[in-house]
Design an enzyme around this catalytic site. Sequence first.
Site, PDB file in Angstrom:
ATOM      1  N   LYS A 197      36.054  -8.647 -13.257  1.00 50.77           N
ATOM      2  CA  LYS A 197      34.546  -7.847 -13.048  1.00 50.77           C
ATOM      3  C   LYS A 197      34.839  -5.837 -14.015  1.00 50.77           C
ATOM      4  O   LYS A 197      35.175  -5.383 -14.541  1.00 50.77           O
ATOM      5  CB  LYS A 197      34.852  -6.764 -11.058  1.00 50.77           C
ATOM      6  CG  LYS A 197      33.233  -5.791 -10.973  1.00 50.77           C
ATOM      7  CD  LYS A 197      33.198  -6.262  -9.545  1.00 50.77           C
ATOM      8  CE  LYS A 197      32.024  -4.932  -9.253  1.00 50.77           C
ATOM      9  NZ  LYS A 197      32.047  -5.901  -7.864  1.00 50.77           N
ATOM     10  N   ARG A 207      22.883  -1.708  -6.627  1.00 52.18           N
ATOM     11  CA  ARG A 207      23.153  -0.722  -6.005  1.00 52.18           C
ATOM     12  C   ARG A 207      21.721   0.402  -4.781  1.00 52.18           C
ATOM     13  O   ARG A 207      22.163   0.806  -4.490  1.00 52.18           O
ATOM     14  CB  ARG A 207      23.640   0.236  -7.039  1.00 52.18           C
ATOM     15  CG  ARG A 207      24.821   0.307  -7.025  1.00 52.18           C
ATOM     16  CD  ARG A 207      25.757   0.826  -8.593  1.00 52.18           C
ATOM     17  NE  ARG A 207      27.486   0.378  -9.039  1.00 52.18           N
ATOM     18  CZ  ARG A 207      27.590   0.789  -9.999  1.00 52.18           C
ATOM     19  NH1 ARG A 207      27.232   2.290 -10.161  1.00 52.18           N
ATOM     20  NH2 ARG A 207      28.654   0.262 -10.110  1.00 52.18           N
ATOM     21  N   LYS A 220      32.527   3.615 -11.624  1.00 53.28           N
ATOM     22  CA  LYS A 220      33.883   2.695 -11.509  1.00 53.28           C
ATOM     23  C   LYS A 220      35.023   3.227 -12.164  1.00 53.28           C
ATOM     24  O   LYS A 220      35.531   1.901 -12.327  1.00 53.28           O
ATOM     25  CB  LYS A 220      32.613   1.848 -11.041  1.00 53.28           C
ATOM     26  CG  LYS A 220      32.198   2.621  -9.611  1.00 53.28           C
ATOM     27  CD  LYS A 220      31.430   0.854  -9.172  1.00 53.28           C
ATOM     28  CE  LYS A 220      31.046   1.223  -7.028  1.00 53.28           C
ATOM     29  NZ  LYS A 220      31.121   0.406  -6.791  1.00 53.28           N
ATOM     30  N   GLU A 236      44.197  -9.183 -15.968  1.00 54.60           N
ATOM     31  CA  GLU A 236      43.353  -9.579 -14.497  1.00 54.60           C
ATOM     32  C   GLU A 236      43.386 -10.724 -13.583  1.00 54.60           C
ATOM     33  O   GLU A 236      43.249 -10.782 -12.711  1.00 54.60           O
ATOM     34  CB  GLU A 236      42.326  -8.738 -14.070  1.00 54.60           C
ATOM     35  CG  GLU A 236      41.707  -7.594 -14.235  1.00 54.60           C
ATOM     36  CD  GLU A 236      42.437  -6.616 -13.390  1.00 54.60           C
ATOM     37  OE1 GLU A 236      42.948  -7.417 -12.263  1.00 54.60           O
ATOM     38  OE2 GLU A 236      42.788  -5.350 -12.921  1.00 54.60           O
ATOM     39  N   LYS A 251      32.310 -11.695 -13.946  1.00 54.72           N
ATOM     40  CA  LYS A 251      31.181 -10.770 -13.262  1.00 54.72           C
ATOM     41  C   LYS A 251      30.886  -9.449 -14.261  1.00 54.72           C
ATOM     42  O   LYS A 251      31.918  -8.816 -14.732  1.00 54.72           O
ATOM     43  CB  LYS A 251      31.493 -10.313 -11.569  1.00 54.72           C
ATOM     44  CG  LYS A 251      30.119  -9.705 -11.265  1.00 54.72           C
ATOM     45  CD  LYS A 251      30.854  -9.321  -9.717  1.00 54.72           C
ATOM     46  CE  LYS A 251      29.382  -8.449  -9.576  1.00 54.72           C
ATOM     47  NZ  LYS A 251      29.727  -7.162  -8.490  1.00 54.72           N
TER      48      LYS A 251
HETATM   49  C1  PBG Z   1      30.227  -3.522  -4.686  1.00 52.83           C
HETATM   50  C2  PBG Z   1      29.802  -4.595  -5.579  1.00 52.83           C
HETATM   51  C3  PBG Z   1      28.772  -4.344  -6.354  1.00 52.83           C
HETATM   52  C4  PBG Z   1      28.064  -5.786  -6.795  1.00 52.83           C
HETATM   53  C5  PBG Z   1      29.017  -6.772  -6.018  1.00 52.83           C
HETATM   54  N1  PBG Z   1      29.888  -6.294  -5.436  1.00 52.83           N
HETATM   55  C6  PBG Z   1      27.892  -3.037  -7.064  1.00 52.83           C
HETATM   56  C7  PBG Z   1      29.322  -2.613  -7.466  1.00 52.83           C
HETATM   57  O1  PBG Z   1      30.471  -2.775  -8.037  1.00 52.83           O
HETATM   58  O2  PBG Z   1      28.891  -1.216  -7.689  1.00 52.83           O
HETATM   59  C8  PBG Z   1      27.136  -6.331  -7.934  1.00 52.83           C
HETATM   60  C9  PBG Z   1      26.161  -7.451  -7.621  1.00 52.83           C
HETATM   61  C10 PBG Z   1      24.653  -6.762  -8.638  1.00 52.83           C
HETATM   62  O3  PBG Z   1      24.685  -6.318  -9.227  1.00 52.83           O
HETATM   63  O4  PBG Z   1      24.402  -8.224  -8.423  1.00 52.83           O
HETATM   64  N2  PBG Z   1      31.908  -4.109  -4.329  1.00 52.83           N
END
Ligand code: PBG
Length: 325
Positions: A197, A207, A220, A236, A251
């Site tokens: 990720k 968000r 983050k 990872e 992702k």
């Molecule tokens: C956070 C999470 C995020 C997404 C899924 N789970 C956002 C982030 O890491 O800030 C993003 C999904 C999307 O943008 O469609 N646990």
Amino acid sequence: MKLSRRPRRIRELNAIKQMVQEFTLRKEDLILPVFISDHCNGREKIESMPEVYRWSIDSLLEQIGKWQAMGLNSFALFPCVESQKKCPYGKEALNPESVCYLAAKEIKAHFQDTILIADLALDPFTDHGHDGILDSAGKVDNDQTVDALCKSAVIAAESGFDIVAPSDMMDGRVGEIRRSLDAAGFEKIAILAYSAKFCSSYYGPFRDAISSGQKTPIDKSGYQLNPANFREAMLELELDEQEGADILMVKPAEPYLDVIKSAKENFSLPVAGYQVSGEYSRIWAASKMGWLDLDQCAMESLLCIKRAGADMILTYFAERIASKL
Ligand code: PBG
């Protein structure tokens, strides 16, 4: 011209074209992310994500029937909770009455054969918006956060989820979650690991959707991967495989097709790609300007994610595309 090769021969007739097509998108490949709100009536629009809604549990139950009728069966549930329920520790994640757990119970009571995926992370529940509990220096504390994730995995399993999907990027969480699930008798619950990720700017609309977008943009990069690093992503993926993940996820998806391809080639586990909110909204925005064709670009983006190696794709286009497959 005297050509020994004329590759165009197989591109003229539609029937031949179909015969030689290497990859196809199927409804079964699609997982629809769904936002569930504990404070809205019916469904509520999300400004930055056209045709995506926050659903109340009641309104969602009706809609699940409609989605199933069009051949969509897999849903990843994301909570949107009232701001009063947010705290520095994300305690609401451990409340068995929290909206996603209740929704899973209701959905499973009415539609047993859906596949429900619980996104495990604290950010929908923390007032600072980070995916974990902060230490005294304001950094996300890995081990305390993993402990909370393990507890929420067990609550998710008790609520009827089939798959848990940790999306936090803490070290060692897949192994610890596996052990916690097994100890609680949930050895059949699978782990879909958000393994690679990346710290991406494409999460912006998401968000907004769960209102974890703080006034100052949240950083983050202390836990999510640097978009510049491919080898670190491989590490990872490897760790999550060793720790017992059942499916490996990359992702965002389309900007990281190289990572999806390598995940498929180097590991024996199924690979998922998450076409995130910003990938969705950019296609929508350009189509609203009249610059791109929405359906064709959506279809092409998903097909290319599949071609790169994804066995399944989380996408907000699932409904729109399923109706065309
Ligand atoms: C956070 C999470 C995020 C997404 C899924 N789970 C956002 C982030 O890491 O800030 C993003 C999904 C999307 O943008 O469609 N646990």
